[in-house]
Motif scaffolding. Structure first.
Motif, mmCIF file in Angstrom:
data_model
loop_
_atom_site.group_PDB
_atom_site.id
_atom_site.type_symbol
_atom_site.label_atom_id
_atom_site.label_comp_id
_atom_site.label_asym_id
_atom_site.label_seq_id
_atom_site.Cartn_x
_atom_site.Cartn_y
_atom_site.Cartn_z
ATOM 1 N N TYR A 25 0.829 -1.203 0.112
ATOM 2 C CA TYR A 25 0.066 0.105 0.045
ATOM 3 C C TYR A 25 0.869 1.290 0.089
ATOM 4 C CZ TYR A 25 0.936 -0.005 4.974
ATOM 5 O OH TYR A 25 1.497 0.223 6.480
ATOM 6 N N PHE A 30 -3.705 4.782 6.194
ATOM 7 C CA PHE A 30 -4.465 3.741 6.550
ATOM 8 C C PHE A 30 -4.534 3.125 7.879
ATOM 9 C CE2 PHE A 30 -6.520 3.168 2.766
ATOM 10 C CZ PHE A 30 -5.674 2.733 1.541
ATOM 11 N N PHE A 33 -6.369 -2.686 8.194
ATOM 12 C CA PHE A 33 -6.357 -3.589 6.887
ATOM 13 C C PHE A 33 -7.165 -4.771 7.070
ATOM 14 C CE2 PHE A 33 -2.999 -1.039 5.040
ATOM 15 C CZ PHE A 33 -2.395 -0.438 6.076
ATOM 16 N N GLY A 92 -7.713 -1.259 2.534
ATOM 17 C CA GLY A 92 -7.191 -0.517 3.390
ATOM 18 C C GLY A 92 -8.248 0.350 3.732
ATOM 19 N N SER A 93 -8.238 0.863 5.107
ATOM 20 C CA SER A 93 -9.251 1.654 5.749
ATOM 21 C C SER A 93 -8.795 2.953 6.636
ATOM 22 C CB SER A 93 -10.219 1.096 6.530
ATOM 23 O OG SER A 93 -11.104 1.839 7.128
ATOM 24 N N SER A 94 -9.292 3.945 6.289
ATOM 25 C CA SER A 94 -8.453 5.139 6.746
ATOM 26 C C SER A 94 -9.394 6.163 7.766
ATOM 27 C CB SER A 94 -7.706 6.346 5.918
ATOM 28 O OG SER A 94 -8.690 6.642 4.830
#
Lengths: 112, 120
Positions: A25, A30, A33, A92-94
């Motif tokens: 990534y 992020f 995950f 991925g998450s932010s």
């Protein structure tokens, strides 16, 4: 700009052996995950996730490793079973948006 | 966890028509999302469905083409308007769940089974 990359489109493994699926990534924001498994006619099934403050998370046969300095994570499946044959996506998450950015997926084939 | 259902599971539509997809969750959730998976591609976020307010769209997606409703915390609809063959995709809704204890811990998103759309 592809923020999440799965550079191996496919992987073939013998039953009982270890499957290692990789994900890179670029987005340093992020903070979570996630790994999903997907069969052709179904929605993605959640497998395991890892927070960016950890370097390892384990759940049964699935272990995810995170190397933040390399911006790399991997999913280990041990032992691999024929039923694991599917497409695997990392995401991925932010922040608190909840938005997931997915990689292109890796097709895993586990041979009996 | 969360159990999500979608209707219809699949449809074949004519060019120029519209299709409305329903997403039902078995528990109240704050965050609901709509994704698209075009043939041979990965999943792409269309929008975040906000309860009681307009949806938040990602770059490349507009409300006129993809109107979304979110009347309560367990239900949402996505309409794909003025269909063209390029809209042939799998459309998926998802919900975010945070587990403060137990497994899985932390952030998880669960997906519905998807709606497979073919536009002729």
């Amino acid at each position: 700009d592809q923020q999440v990359k799965q550079n191996s489109p496919s992987l073939s493994v013998q039953e009982g052996r270890i499957s290692i699926l990789n994900c890179d990534y670029t987005n340093s924001m992020f903070d979570y995950f996630l790994w999903y498994k997907k069969y052709p006619a179904e929605g993605p099934t959640f497998l395991i996730s890892i927070s960016s403050i950890k370097d390892k998370n384990e759940d049964g046969r699935f272990t995810v490793f995170l190397n933040k300095s390399a911006k790399h994570l991997s999913l280990h499946i041990v032992p691999s079973q024929p039923g694991d044959s599917a497409v695997y996506f990392c995401a991925g998450s932010s922040g608190n948006t909840g938005k997931l950015i997915f990689g292109q997926g890796t097709t895993l084939q586990v041979k009996p | 966890s969360a159990v999500i259902s979608q209707k219809p599971s699949r449809d074949i539509c004519q060019r120029g028509t519209s299709l409305t997809i329903q997403c039902q969750v078995d528990s109240q959730v704050t965050m609901m999302f709509w994704y698209r998976q075009q043939p041979g591609q990965s999943l792409t976020l269309i929008a975040t469905a906000n309860q009681g307010s307009e949806a938040t769209y990602e770059s490349g997606f507009v409300i006129d083409k993809f109107p979304i409703s979110r009347p309560n915390l367990t239900f949402s609809t996505l309409t794909v308007s003025n269909l063209s063959p390029e809209d042939s995709s799998i459309y998926l809704c998802s919900v975010e769940v945070w587990e403060l204890a137990g497994r899985p811990e932390g952030e998880t998103q669960y997906f519905g089974p998807g709606t497979r759309l073919l536009v002729l």
